[in-house]
Design a protein around this motif. Structure first.
Motif, mmCIF file in Angstrom:
data_model
loop_
_atom_site.group_PDB
_atom_site.id
_atom_site.type_symbol
_atom_site.label_atom_id
_atom_site.label_comp_id
_atom_site.label_asym_id
_atom_site.label_seq_id
_atom_site.Cartn_x
_atom_site.Cartn_y
_atom_site.Cartn_z
ATOM 1 N N THR A 143 0.843 -1.194 0.000
ATOM 2 C CA THR A 143 0.000 0.000 0.000
ATOM 3 C C THR A 143 0.876 1.240 0.000
ATOM 4 O O THR A 143 1.950 1.263 0.601
ATOM 5 C CB THR A 143 -0.947 0.043 1.219
ATOM 6 N N ALA A 144 0.409 2.264 -0.720
ATOM 7 C CA ALA A 144 1.050 3.576 -0.702
ATOM 8 C C ALA A 144 0.151 4.490 0.112
ATOM 9 O O ALA A 144 -1.031 4.646 -0.200
ATOM 10 C CB ALA A 144 1.206 4.108 -2.124
ATOM 11 N N ARG A 145 0.692 5.067 1.154
ATOM 12 C CA ARG A 145 -0.110 5.875 2.075
ATOM 13 C C ARG A 145 0.441 7.289 2.104
ATOM 14 O O ARG A 145 1.612 7.501 2.406
ATOM 15 C CB ARG A 145 -0.118 5.248 3.457
ATOM 16 N N ILE A 146 -0.435 8.231 1.789
ATOM 17 C CA ILE A 146 -0.017 9.635 1.739
ATOM 18 C C ILE A 146 -1.044 10.506 2.458
ATOM 19 O O ILE A 146 -2.217 10.153 2.555
ATOM 20 C CB ILE A 146 0.179 10.127 0.281
ATOM 21 N N ALA A 147 -0.574 11.615 2.975
ATOM 22 C CA ALA A 147 -1.459 12.555 3.672
ATOM 23 C C ALA A 147 -1.039 13.966 3.329
ATOM 24 O O ALA A 147 0.146 14.259 3.145
ATOM 25 C CB ALA A 147 -1.404 12.336 5.176
ATOM 26 N N SER A 148 -2.033 14.850 3.241
ATOM 27 C CA SER A 148 -1.776 16.202 2.744
ATOM 28 C C SER A 148 -1.049 17.064 3.758
ATOM 29 O O SER A 148 0.054 17.542 3.500
ATOM 30 C CB SER A 148 -3.094 16.855 2.313
ATOM 31 N N ALA A 149 -1.636 17.285 4.921
ATOM 32 C CA ALA A 149 -1.013 18.176 5.906
ATOM 33 C C ALA A 149 -1.778 18.058 7.212
ATOM 34 O O ALA A 149 -2.768 17.334 7.321
ATOM 35 C CB ALA A 149 -1.021 19.623 5.411
ATOM 36 N N GLY A 150 -1.302 18.781 8.233
ATOM 37 C CA GLY A 150 -2.034 18.877 9.483
ATOM 38 C C GLY A 150 -2.186 17.566 10.206
ATOM 39 O O GLY A 150 -1.294 16.710 10.212
ATOM 40 N N ASP A 151 -3.355 17.370 10.838
ATOM 41 C CA ASP A 151 -3.600 16.180 11.644
ATOM 42 C C ASP A 151 -3.463 14.873 10.856
ATOM 43 O O ASP A 151 -2.881 13.901 11.364
ATOM 44 C CB ASP A 151 -4.984 16.254 12.296
ATOM 45 N N PRO A 152 -4.010 14.779 9.612
ATOM 46 C CA PRO A 152 -3.833 13.524 8.872
ATOM 47 C C PRO A 152 -2.369 13.152 8.656
ATOM 48 O O PRO A 152 -1.993 11.985 8.749
ATOM 49 C CB PRO A 152 -4.549 13.793 7.544
ATOM 50 N N ALA A 153 -1.536 14.149 8.368
ATOM 51 C CA ALA A 153 -0.119 13.879 8.144
ATOM 52 C C ALA A 153 0.566 13.451 9.439
ATOM 53 O O ALA A 153 1.385 12.520 9.456
ATOM 54 C CB ALA A 153 0.562 15.102 7.559
ATOM 55 N N ALA A 154 0.232 14.127 10.527
ATOM 56 C CA ALA A 154 0.827 13.759 11.814
ATOM 57 C C ALA A 154 0.414 12.344 12.229
ATOM 58 O O ALA A 154 1.229 11.567 12.726
ATOM 59 C CB ALA A 154 0.407 14.774 12.883
ATOM 60 N N LYS A 155 -0.851 12.017 12.012
ATOM 61 C CA LYS A 155 -1.321 10.668 12.351
ATOM 62 C C LYS A 155 -0.642 9.618 11.486
ATOM 63 O O LYS A 155 -0.273 8.535 11.968
ATOM 64 C CB LYS A 155 -2.832 10.573 12.192
ATOM 65 N N LEU A 156 -0.476 9.917 10.194
ATOM 66 C CA LEU A 156 0.187 8.965 9.303
ATOM 67 C C LEU A 156 1.599 8.670 9.781
ATOM 68 O O LEU A 156 2.039 7.516 9.798
ATOM 69 C CB LEU A 156 0.200 9.524 7.876
ATOM 70 N N ALA A 157 2.323 9.693 10.190
ATOM 71 C CA ALA A 157 3.688 9.498 10.679
ATOM 72 C C ALA A 157 3.698 8.661 11.963
ATOM 73 O O ALA A 157 4.539 7.772 12.139
ATOM 74 C CB ALA A 157 4.357 10.848 10.914
ATOM 75 N N ARG A 158 2.762 8.939 12.870
ATOM 76 C CA ARG A 158 2.676 8.142 14.101
ATOM 77 C C ARG A 158 2.346 6.679 13.793
ATOM 78 O O ARG A 158 2.929 5.760 14.368
ATOM 79 C CB ARG A 158 1.608 8.718 15.038
ATOM 80 N N ASP A 159 1.392 6.476 12.880
ATOM 81 C CA ASP A 159 1.010 5.108 12.523
ATOM 82 C C ASP A 159 2.176 4.350 11.898
ATOM 83 O O ASP A 159 2.330 3.141 12.124
ATOM 84 C CB ASP A 159 -0.171 5.135 11.547
ATOM 85 N N ALA A 160 2.994 5.032 11.124
ATOM 86 C CA ALA A 160 4.157 4.380 10.520
ATOM 87 C C ALA A 160 5.147 3.929 11.585
ATOM 88 O O ALA A 160 5.710 2.821 11.500
ATOM 89 C CB ALA A 160 4.832 5.327 9.531
ATOM 90 N N THR A 161 5.353 4.756 12.597
ATOM 91 C CA THR A 161 6.245 4.384 13.693
ATOM 92 C C THR A 161 5.709 3.170 14.453
ATOM 93 O O THR A 161 6.452 2.225 14.767
ATOM 94 C CB THR A 161 6.413 5.573 14.657
ATOM 95 N N THR A 162 4.401 3.180 14.717
ATOM 96 C CA THR A 162 3.771 2.062 15.422
ATOM 97 C C THR A 162 3.873 0.781 14.611
ATOM 98 O O THR A 162 4.178 -0.294 15.138
ATOM 99 C CB THR A 162 2.294 2.389 15.707
ATOM 100 N N PHE A 163 3.636 0.889 13.324
ATOM 101 C CA PHE A 163 3.672 -0.267 12.440
ATOM 102 C C PHE A 163 5.076 -0.871 12.408
ATOM 103 O O PHE A 163 5.243 -2.095 12.508
ATOM 104 C CB PHE A 163 3.241 0.163 11.035
ATOM 105 N N ALA A 164 6.080 -0.023 12.280
ATOM 106 C CA ALA A 164 7.462 -0.504 12.245
ATOM 107 C C ALA A 164 7.857 -1.157 13.565
ATOM 108 O O ALA A 164 8.565 -2.171 13.590
ATOM 109 C CB ALA A 164 8.405 0.641 11.907
#
Length: 376
Positions: free
Chosen positions: A84-105
């Motif tokens: 899957t390719a996961r992208i987020a524009s800005a703000g809260d969605p982008a911050a959540k995406l980065a947190r989720d990536a850390t959790t996933f790893a």
């Protein structure tokens, strides 16, 4: 050992296959061909990203089990672990995406951050220039879930002697030791019955005189995009609330569910508008691709956790209901089948029974504790 499985979607087909494989005499009931209802009309992504804790660990294991099951039943051509390719524009969605990536790893999942240029090279039709965060998740993908249901039932019938009955169950009588199902002009008694009917779970529980469960139906719109250009999308793409994946003869697109309690038609119309707006924003040429609408009526337990296991009022009737069944069902089917077989007594054809049902499973193949609480 006679077991009836009501429902031949991805959950019922998976449980029936694993029961038959372990030596049970299985009858599968569905008025439609396997995989023809919700399972065949869902987005069918295999995903774990965005989850945490036991839930995340189990979903990763469930995706990996898809690969083993595909080899076992010859369905490799239906499984597409393209990532899957996961992208987020800005703000809260982008911050959540980065947190989720850390959790996933941290849970052992394979994920990496990519620069804008690489994402554009990988998915040139996606407007990745709008994104401030971009990640590739290698272990995820999608599966042709309708065809997988058919293959599971076919293998259960041909290899292990299960029966598929094209019938709608009309009556249920039960004690703690047996369940009698009636359909059309026939009836039969089983040692255990599994209800794997998604949105119809409560109607069948009511038929059996059992307590209803907190399951709601959320109708979600999907767009089927018809195109001969099969290189438009390579991964399953999640862009803010928009998602799109390759499919048969084109692509399938959806959007995240609207929050809150909404009347079903208002929810459906609101999500259709969101899907059109998000598709136009994120996919080049989206509005010019021939498209048709379909609706997936998602069964969603109130806790958001799968409900799996025997009912307290009647141990002979088990329920398996969940949202995200395409990801979870094969491994849950293996676990549920093992628990049912162990509870009823090991078939003689299998050999000496284990001393406890947990011996049937590896340590990583246990249902998360939160799910067990939700199933009571």
């Amino acid at each position: 050992m006679k077991i009836g499985v009501v429902g031949a979607g991805i959950v019922g087909a998976s449980i029936a296959y694993h029961l038959a494989k372990q030596g049970a005499k299985v009858s599968i009931f569905d008025p439609l061909p396997p995989g023809s209802a919700v399972s065949g009309s869902s987005f069918a992504c295999l995903n774990a990203f965005g989850r945490s804790g036991e839930d995340l660990a189990f979903r990763l294991q469930a995706i990996r089990y898809h690969r083993a099951l595909a080899r076992e039943i010859g369905s490799e051509h239906l499984l597409h672990l393209c990532g899957t390719a996961r992208i987020a524009s800005a703000g809260d969605p982008a911050a959540k995406l980065a947190r989720d990536a850390t959790t996933f790893a941290s849970a052992g999942g394979e994920v990496r951050s990519v620069a804008a240029k690489e994402m554009i090279d990988l998915e040139p039709r996606i407007h990745a220039r709008f994104a401030t965060e971009r990640f590739l998740v290698a272990e995820e993908g999608w599966v042709d879930s309708g065809a997988l249901c058919k293959q599971l039932v076919k293998t259960a019938v041909e290899r292990f002697g299960a029966q598929f009955r094209s019938a709608r169950v009309a009556g249920i009588q039960a004690s703690d030791r047996w369940v009698r199902l009636s359909w059309q002009s026939d009836l039969e008694t089983f040692d255990r019955v599994v209800l794997a009917v998604g949105n119809d779970t409560n109607s069948l529980l009511k038929l059996a005189g059992l307590r209803e469960l907190p399951i709601k139906t959320l109708p979600g719109p999907l767009l089927v995009l018809t195109t001969q250009d099969t290189s438009v999308i390579r991964h399953v793409v999640y862009a803010d609330g928009f998602h799109i994946r390759p499919g048969q003869g084109g692509y399938i697109a959806g959007v995240s569910a609207l929050p809150g309690e909404l009347e079903p038609l208002k929810r459906l119309e609101g999500e259709r508008l969101d899907l059109l707006a998000a598709g136009a924003r994120w996919l080049d040429g989206f509005l010019h691709v021939p498209r048709s609408w379909t609706t997936c009526p998602r069964p969603v337990p109130a806790s958001d956790h799968p409900i799996v296991g025997p009912r307290e009022e009647c141990a002979a009737i088990s329920v398996a209901a969940m949202h995200g069944g395409v990801t979870l069902a094969p491994l849950i089917g293996k676990i549920a089948a093992s628990e049912i077989v162990a509870a009823l007594g090991w078939p003689r054809s299998i050999g000496r029974p284990p001393t406890h049902s947990s011996h049937l499973l590896s340590e990583r193949e246990q249902l998360p504790s939160a799910w067990l609480a939700a199933s009571v």
